[in-house]
Design a protein around this motif. Structure first.
Motif, PDB file in Angstrom:
ATOM      1  N   VAL A 100       9.555 -19.146 -67.817  1.00 21.55           N
ATOM      2  CA  VAL A 100       8.498 -17.893 -67.541  1.00 21.55           C
ATOM      3  C   VAL A 100       7.582 -18.029 -66.457  1.00 21.55           C
ATOM      4  CG1 VAL A 100       7.493 -18.135 -69.332  1.00 21.55           C
ATOM      5  CG2 VAL A 100       6.869 -15.621 -68.425  1.00 21.55           C
ATOM      6  N   GLY A 101       7.389 -17.139 -65.515  1.00 19.87           N
ATOM      7  CA  GLY A 101       6.721 -17.425 -64.530  1.00 19.87           C
ATOM      8  C   GLY A 101       6.245 -18.285 -63.611  1.00 19.87           C
ATOM      9  N   ALA A 102       4.905 -19.047 -62.922  1.00 21.62           N
ATOM     10  CA  ALA A 102       5.240 -19.745 -62.382  1.00 21.62           C
ATOM     11  C   ALA A 102       5.179 -21.094 -61.817  1.00 21.62           C
ATOM     12  CB  ALA A 102       3.726 -19.363 -61.655  1.00 21.62           C
ATOM     13  N   ALA A 103       5.334 -21.522 -63.457  1.00 22.13           N
ATOM     14  CA  ALA A 103       5.797 -22.432 -64.151  1.00 22.13           C
ATOM     15  C   ALA A 103       6.768 -22.263 -63.636  1.00 22.13           C
ATOM     16  CB  ALA A 103       5.596 -23.126 -65.547  1.00 22.13           C
ATOM     17  N   GLY A 104       7.303 -22.031 -62.856  1.00 21.62           N
ATOM     18  CA  GLY A 104       9.531 -22.806 -62.900  1.00 21.62           C
ATOM     19  C   GLY A 104       9.264 -22.908 -61.420  1.00 21.62           C
ATOM     20  N   LEU A 105       8.247 -23.116 -60.603  1.00 20.24           N
ATOM     21  CA  LEU A 105       8.588 -22.476 -59.343  1.00 20.24           C
ATOM     22  C   LEU A 105       8.589 -24.583 -58.854  1.00 20.24           C
ATOM     23  CD1 LEU A 105       7.815 -22.004 -56.339  1.00 20.24           C
ATOM     24  CD2 LEU A 105       5.653 -22.310 -56.005  1.00 20.24           C
ATOM     25  N   ALA A 110      13.152 -28.052 -57.294  1.00 23.58           N
ATOM     26  CA  ALA A 110      13.712 -29.219 -57.454  1.00 23.58           C
ATOM     27  C   ALA A 110      15.076 -29.447 -57.675  1.00 23.58           C
ATOM     28  CB  ALA A 110      13.482 -30.318 -58.427  1.00 23.58           C
ATOM     29  N   ALA A 111      15.789 -28.934 -58.082  1.00 23.90           N
ATOM     30  CA  ALA A 111      17.441 -28.801 -58.196  1.00 23.90           C
ATOM     31  C   ALA A 111      17.378 -27.590 -57.029  1.00 23.90           C
ATOM     32  CB  ALA A 111      17.087 -27.544 -59.447  1.00 23.90           C
ATOM     33  N   ILE A 112      17.088 -27.355 -55.834  1.00 21.87           N
ATOM     34  CA  ILE A 112      17.831 -26.625 -55.273  1.00 21.87           C
ATOM     35  C   ILE A 112      17.740 -27.845 -54.074  1.00 21.87           C
ATOM     36  CG2 ILE A 112      16.865 -25.020 -53.254  1.00 21.87           C
ATOM     37  CD1 ILE A 112      15.473 -23.423 -54.949  1.00 21.87           C
ATOM     38  N   LYS A 113      16.886 -28.690 -53.745  1.00 21.44           N
ATOM     39  CA  LYS A 113      16.410 -29.462 -53.262  1.00 21.44           C
ATOM     40  C   LYS A 113      18.194 -31.034 -53.460  1.00 21.44           C
ATOM     41  CE  LYS A 113      11.662 -30.109 -52.211  1.00 21.44           C
ATOM     42  NZ  LYS A 113      11.138 -30.895 -52.904  1.00 21.44           N
ATOM     43  N   LYS A 114      18.341 -30.620 -54.718  1.00 23.02           N
ATOM     44  CA  LYS A 114      19.990 -31.576 -54.673  1.00 23.02           C
ATOM     45  C   LYS A 114      21.221 -30.287 -54.447  1.00 23.02           C
ATOM     46  CE  LYS A 114      17.447 -35.480 -56.417  1.00 23.02           C
ATOM     47  NZ  LYS A 114      17.947 -36.027 -56.140  1.00 23.02           N
ATOM     48  N   GLY A 115      21.100 -29.244 -53.916  1.00 19.01           N
ATOM     49  CA  GLY A 115      22.149 -28.837 -53.601  1.00 19.01           C
ATOM     50  C   GLY A 115      22.697 -27.581 -54.905  1.00 19.01           C
ATOM     51  N   ILE A 132       9.782 -19.923 -49.084  1.00 17.27           N
ATOM     52  CA  ILE A 132      10.145 -21.626 -49.063  1.00 17.27           C
ATOM     53  C   ILE A 132      11.765 -21.549 -50.036  1.00 17.27           C
ATOM     54  CG2 ILE A 132       9.840 -23.146 -49.334  1.00 17.27           C
ATOM     55  CD1 ILE A 132       6.498 -22.542 -49.418  1.00 17.27           C
ATOM     56  N   ILE A 133      12.108 -20.434 -50.782  1.00 13.91           N
ATOM     57  CA  ILE A 133      12.991 -21.104 -51.666  1.00 13.91           C
ATOM     58  C   ILE A 133      14.431 -20.752 -50.943  1.00 13.91           C
ATOM     59  CG2 ILE A 133      14.601 -20.296 -53.754  1.00 13.91           C
ATOM     60  CD1 ILE A 133      11.140 -19.553 -54.763  1.00 13.91           C
ATOM     61  N   THR A 134      14.540 -19.751 -50.764  1.00 14.10           N
ATOM     62  CA  THR A 134      15.554 -18.825 -49.322  1.00 14.10           C
ATOM     63  C   THR A 134      15.691 -20.487 -48.392  1.00 14.10           C
ATOM     64  OG1 THR A 134      14.499 -17.112 -48.661  1.00 14.10           O
ATOM     65  CG2 THR A 134      15.460 -17.342 -50.402  1.00 14.10           C
ATOM     66  N   GLY A 135      14.940 -20.145 -47.887  1.00  9.29           N
ATOM     67  CA  GLY A 135      15.043 -21.270 -46.335  1.00  9.29           C
ATOM     68  C   GLY A 135      15.450 -22.679 -46.330  1.00  9.29           C
ATOM     69  N   ALA A 359      -0.810 -16.649 -43.453  1.00  9.11           N
ATOM     70  CA  ALA A 359       0.096 -16.152 -43.381  1.00  9.11           C
ATOM     71  C   ALA A 359       1.241 -17.676 -42.929  1.00  9.11           C
ATOM     72  CB  ALA A 359      -0.010 -15.636 -41.786  1.00  9.11           C
ATOM     73  N   ASP A 360       2.654 -17.032 -42.790  1.00  7.97           N
ATOM     74  CA  ASP A 360       3.492 -18.258 -43.512  1.00  7.97           C
ATOM     75  C   ASP A 360       3.239 -19.178 -44.468  1.00  7.97           C
ATOM     76  OD1 ASP A 360       5.292 -16.876 -41.275  1.00  7.97           O
ATOM     77  OD2 ASP A 360       4.237 -17.671 -39.501  1.00  7.97           O
ATOM     78  N   PRO A 361       2.971 -19.447 -45.375  1.00  8.50           N
ATOM     79  CA  PRO A 361       1.963 -20.253 -46.137  1.00  8.50           C
ATOM     80  C   PRO A 361       3.051 -21.600 -46.294  1.00  8.50           C
ATOM     81  CG  PRO A 361       2.911 -18.596 -46.710  1.00  8.50           C
ATOM     82  CD  PRO A 361       3.364 -17.911 -45.379  1.00  8.50           C
ATOM     83  N   ARG A 362       3.189 -22.645 -46.289  1.00 11.13           N
ATOM     84  CA  ARG A 362       3.360 -24.157 -46.223  1.00 11.13           C
ATOM     85  C   ARG A 362       3.106 -24.046 -48.407  1.00 11.13           C
ATOM     86  NH1 ARG A 362       3.654 -28.997 -42.809  1.00 11.13           N
ATOM     87  NH2 ARG A 362       3.744 -27.513 -40.856  1.00 11.13           N
ATOM     88  N   LEU A 363       3.741 -25.096 -48.733  1.00 12.05           N
ATOM     89  CA  LEU A 363       3.739 -24.677 -50.492  1.00 12.05           C
ATOM     90  C   LEU A 363       3.301 -24.953 -50.821  1.00 12.05           C
ATOM     91  CD1 LEU A 363       5.372 -24.736 -53.861  1.00 12.05           C
ATOM     92  CD2 LEU A 363       6.031 -27.367 -53.240  1.00 12.05           C
ATOM     93  N   GLY A 364       1.354 -26.474 -50.075  1.00  7.47           N
ATOM     94  CA  GLY A 364      -0.088 -26.374 -50.516  1.00  7.47           C
ATOM     95  C   GLY A 364      -0.554 -24.637 -49.864  1.00  7.47           C
TER      96      GLY A 364
END
Ligand code: NAD
Ligand code: MG
Length: 385
Positions: A100-105, A110-115, A132-135, A359-364
């Protein structure tokens, strides 16, 4: 061959429903990893039942206690890093994100990066960092499958219609427990009343979000990122019985809807078995018992959170992350009885007004905006009590 599944947030409402789905499809799925926040006794029970290769608790101390109590087969990790490692474990084909919440970001990234194929229940990361996630998913070829019931419905309406022109998405909302409560009475509603959702049984945070209609606001932003539709073309309608889980209207005026029982096992199972369908241990819907199907426009004046979410989506950049973080703080304060129900949107609005969006934020930028908004929401709460 069985598919390996990792469940992030296995002790929660969606997590436990997912385990029930996997129990009924034991020949098709096996559990690779399980994570939770701090509920060591329940996670220990789950480890003994499912024998996963990996487990993690975000709370380091509880993780240490669990490690010493657990059989050798399961590697028990701790902290955010531990949850991230389990999310990235290579033995899983599917990662169900039900934190639940932002803690899942960061775990979901990490799971997406591994495909991995991601079955996504945890909507807040998409609200914060949808671009960022969909990209990232597109770049690495990872599939994102919706678990949220409305988004699963839209996804199912689009199956075979992907290339058709969408005129608009219609998200249905039950209206929550207070839809017919007078504005005066809303001032005194309690957490217990807010947690008694009329049509769905869910975790505490999403139940309060459903009562304020913020949940629907978060879902508008979630739909925008998942289906690439502008928020102006995503409409919310109140549908008190939640039988129609959502609809898509196409260019020619034809509307396709998905209907079903209000049981999260259905969308969870569809995400796990997609593109296949399998028998599901949920009672079938008798369509003759659900008449009449009613739909109304939402009362935005009474439930300002929905309008705030549309506004944050239109501003874009870091604003949706700020909306989400201020909401998480305000909901927690309400659940701790330190804030009245109607002050939830007041706090969020103040924090949004004070934010200079990037605008166009990075993860940081997103993580910094999230942290700033939490501090700002707490400050706003302290200065008005
Ligand atoms: P829940 O509170 O019942 O469970 C949350 C899970 O996340 C628990 O396993 C908990 O241990 C874990 N968790 C909490 N904080 C954590 C942290 N800091 N680090 C790691 N793990 C942490 O919540 P839920 O109702 O199951 O909802 C989960 C997500 O799914 C939410 O984003 C919600 O919006 C979404 N969702 C839920 C439902 C539902 O029916 N409950 C429906 C649609 C979407
Ligand atoms: Mg939903």
């Amino acid at each position: 061959m069985k598919k390996g599944v990792t469940i992030l947030g296995a002790t929660g409402s969606v997590g436990r429903n997912a385990l029930a789905v996997i129990d009924s499809l034991r020949d098709h799925f096996s559990i690779v990893g399980l994570t939770a926040c701090r509920n060591a006794p329940l996670l220990r029970e789950l480890i003994e039942r499912y024998h996963p290769r990996y487990a993690a608790l975000a709370d380091e101390e509880q993780a240490d206690a669990l490690r010493s109590a657990c059989p050798g087969h399961t590697r028990v990790l701790g902290g955010l890093e531990g949850v991230i490692s389990v999310a990235a474990a290579s033995e899983a084909q599917i990662v169900l994100s039900a934190i639940v919440g932002a803690a899942g970001l960061q775990p979901v990234l990490a799971a997406i990066k591994k495909g991995r194929t991601i079955a996504l229940a945890n909507k807040e990361p998409l609200v914060m960092a949808g671009g960022i996630i969909t990209g990232l998913a597109q770049n690495v070829g990872a599939t994102l499958l919706p678990v949220d019931s409305e988004h699963s419905a839209i996804f199912q309406c689009l199956c075979g219609n992907r290339e058709q022109k969408i005129h608009k998405i219609v998200l249905t909302a039950s209206g929550g427990p207070f839809y017919n409560t007078s504005t005066e009475a809303l001032a005194n509603v309690t957490p217990e009343q807010a947690l008694a959702h009329p049509t769905w049984s869910m975790g505490a945070k999403i139940s309060v979000d459903s009562a304020t209609l913020m949940n629907k606001g978060l879902e508008v932003i979630e739909a925008h990122w998942l289906f690439g539709v502008d928020v102006e073309s995503i409409e919310v309608v109140i549908h008190p019985t939640s039988v129609v889980h959502s609809m898509v209207e196409f260019l020619d005026g034809s509307i396709i809807a998905q209907l079903g029982r209000n049981d999260m096992k259905l969308p969870i199972q569809f995400a796990l078995t997609y593109p296949d369908r399998m028998e599901c241990p949920v009672e079938r819907l008798d369509i003759t018992e659900v008449s009449p199907l009613e739909f109304f426009p939402p009362k935005l004046d009474k439930f300002p959170c929905l309008a705030l979410a549309y506004e944050a989506a239109k501003v874009g950049g870091t604003m949706p992350a700020v909306l989400n973080a201020a909401n998480e703080v305000a909901v927690d304060e309400f659940l701790q009885r330190r804030l009245h129900f109607q002050e939830i949107p007041t706090i969020i609005e103040r924090v949004m007004r004070d934010h200079q969006p990037v605008a166009d934020p990075r993860l940081g930028d997103i993580l910094a905006a999230d942290e700033w908004a939490r501090e700002s929401a707490m400050e706003s709460q302290r200065s008005h009590t």
